[in-house]
Design a protein around this motif. Structure first.
Motif, PDB file in Angstrom:
ATOM      1  N   ALA A  20      81.262  22.316  60.662  1.00 44.15           N
ATOM      2  CA  ALA A  20      81.656  22.722  62.010  1.00 44.15           C
ATOM      3  C   ALA A  20      82.647  21.733  62.608  1.00 44.15           C
ATOM      4  CB  ALA A  20      80.421  22.848  62.902  1.00 44.15           C
ATOM      5  N   THR A  21      82.453  20.450  62.318  1.00 51.51           N
ATOM      6  CA  THR A  21      83.386  19.429  62.797  1.00 51.51           C
ATOM      7  C   THR A  21      84.763  19.636  62.171  1.00 51.51           C
ATOM      8  OG1 THR A  21      81.582  17.824  63.059  1.00 51.51           O
ATOM      9  CG2 THR A  21      83.817  16.949  62.981  1.00 51.51           C
ATOM     10  N   ARG A  23      85.915  22.429  60.952  1.00 53.72           N
ATOM     11  CA  ARG A  23      86.467  23.688  61.466  1.00 53.72           C
ATOM     12  C   ARG A  23      87.087  23.498  62.849  1.00 53.72           C
ATOM     13  NH1 ARG A  23      89.043  27.118  62.712  1.00 53.72           N
ATOM     14  NH2 ARG A  23      88.762  29.382  62.648  1.00 53.72           N
ATOM     15  N   ALA A  24      86.502  22.608  63.651  1.00 52.63           N
ATOM     16  CA  ALA A  24      87.004  22.394  65.002  1.00 52.63           C
ATOM     17  C   ALA A  24      88.328  21.633  65.027  1.00 52.63           C
ATOM     18  CB  ALA A  24      85.965  21.631  65.825  1.00 52.63           C
ATOM     19  N   HIS A  25      88.643  20.900  63.943  1.00 49.52           N
ATOM     20  CA  HIS A  25      89.832  20.052  63.925  1.00 49.52           C
ATOM     21  C   HIS A  25      90.892  20.472  62.911  1.00 49.52           C
ATOM     22  CE1 HIS A  25      86.818  17.486  65.917  1.00 49.52           C
ATOM     23  NE2 HIS A  25      87.844  16.921  66.531  1.00 49.52           N
ATOM     24  N   SER A  77      84.202  13.866  64.430  1.00 53.32           N
ATOM     25  CA  SER A  77      85.594  14.314  64.373  1.00 53.32           C
ATOM     26  C   SER A  77      86.170  13.975  63.006  1.00 53.32           C
ATOM     27  CB  SER A  77      86.434  13.647  65.468  1.00 53.32           C
ATOM     28  OG  SER A  77      86.537  12.247  65.238  1.00 53.32           O
TER      29      SER A  77
END
Length: 349
Positions: free
Chosen positions: A267-268, A270-272, A240
């Motif tokens: 990707a981490t 992009r997710a946050h 995260s």
């Protein structure tokens, strides 16, 4: 007296000397390692010192130290204005621990026997594609650092020293007018964030890295006078990253990782990352074909392969990684931060 050596032979002699100098590169780096360990630059400071005085100050054998000093002259760190008397060059000034441009810790870390032992097994890496550091030490470099606090602290200071010059260029060379909060992912000791917040008084910041990575950040940010506008957060950027930022900066991190881990990190993020936020990657961007313009980026590339399993990348390789993980590249500024480049990307809609 005019030389009688034919031009063709003179060229061959120069070429031989050039190759022999490259062959002796490890001698130069190990001479620098000892100079840093003995803190010779601190003893010389801004004056002229004899080899005998330096031997007394460092507890070394005077005739042998004199020969080391001559080698340091040959590689451009010292000059010998009169026989037996030495002073620092502008390059050598960077070995002073009190210099604002100090690379003392950087020198100590990258000439450390732990890394040198990995380079002695470089053939293993080239034959197998496997990281020599893991092969030699039985663990990856980051686990090794976590288990060796003294070496980890040296690494953090070294990275801060490496970042100092480019940090101000990043602070000056990007438009922060629409930004409120900067999240420095992999921010280490806070050198980059200190420069950004120190230059732009309206900004707040988050320095995010592993617990070992941010161990010295509080002191760096306090010294810069920006601690009251910056939060220090420890965590794992593969799991995260802090939410709520307007600008996410990642400097000199992707070189540490192979493509699989680079995608995982992106990707981490992009997710946050908020949909209206921006990602700014700061680092080396390799040219499509190798050249001699900036050898350091190629040294870094092969060193990452040998010691960490990472790599430097071309612009097209960065664009592919970003597209695969949900980002759109808006621009790439080659050399926008001195030897480093800037890549601006936004979450793809």
């Amino acid at each position: 007296m005019t030389s009688t050596v034919p031009a063709s032979l003179a060229s061959k002699i120069r070429n031989r000397a050039a190759l022999i100098e490259i062959i002796g590169g490890y001698m130069a780096s190990q001479s620098l390692a000892l100079a840093a360990e003995l803190k010779l630059a601190d003893h010389i400071h801004d004056g002229r010192v004899t080899s005998a005085q330096l031997a007394e100050a460092t507890g070394t054998h005077a005739p042998s130290l004199h020969r080391l000093l001559r080698t340091l002259v040959a590689i451009g760190v010292l000059v010998e204005p009169t026989p037996g008397e030495f002073r620092l060059t502008e390059v050598g000034e960077q070995l002073r621990t009190d210099s604002p441009n100090s690379l003392w810790a950087f020198t100590r870390f990258f000439t450390n026997p732990t890394l040198f032992a990995s380079w002695q097994q470089v053939r293993h890496t080239i034959e197998t594609g496997e990281c020599a550091f893991d092969h030699v030490h039985g663990k990856n470099a980051y686990v090794h650092l976590a288990e060796n606090p003294e070496l980890s602290a040296l690494f953090n200071v070294a990275m801060g020293q490496e970042s100092r010059a480019s940090a101000q260029l990043v602070a000056d060379g990007y438009d922060y007018s629409g930004v409120r909060t900067v999240v420095d992912v992999g921010g280490g000791d806070g050198t980059l964030l200190a420069a950004i917040l120190g230059t732009h008084a309206h900004l707040r910041g988050v320095c995010f890295d592993s617990a070992a990575g941010v161990a010295e950040a509080a002191g760096v940010l306090a010294t810069a006078g920006v601690a009251d506008r910056c939060e220090i957060v420890a965590g794992d950027f593969f799991s995260s990253v802090p939410e709520g930022g307007d600008l996410y900066v990642i400097k000199s991190v992707f070189q540490d990782w192979d493509d699989e881990n680079a995608r995982k990190l992106l990707a981490t993020v992009r997710a946050h990352i908020p949909a209206d936020a921006t990602l700014l990657i700061v680092g080396s961007v390799l040219p499509d074909t190798a050249n001699t313009d900036n050898p350091v980026m190629f040294y870094t590339d092969i060193n990452m392969l040998v010691t960490a399993g990472g790599r430097e990348r071309t612009e097209s390789e960065f664009r592919s990684l970003l597209a695969e993980t949900g980002f759109t590249v808006e621009w790439c500024g080659h050399g926008a931060a001195g030897p480093l480049s800037l890549i601006k990307a936004v979450p793809a809609s």
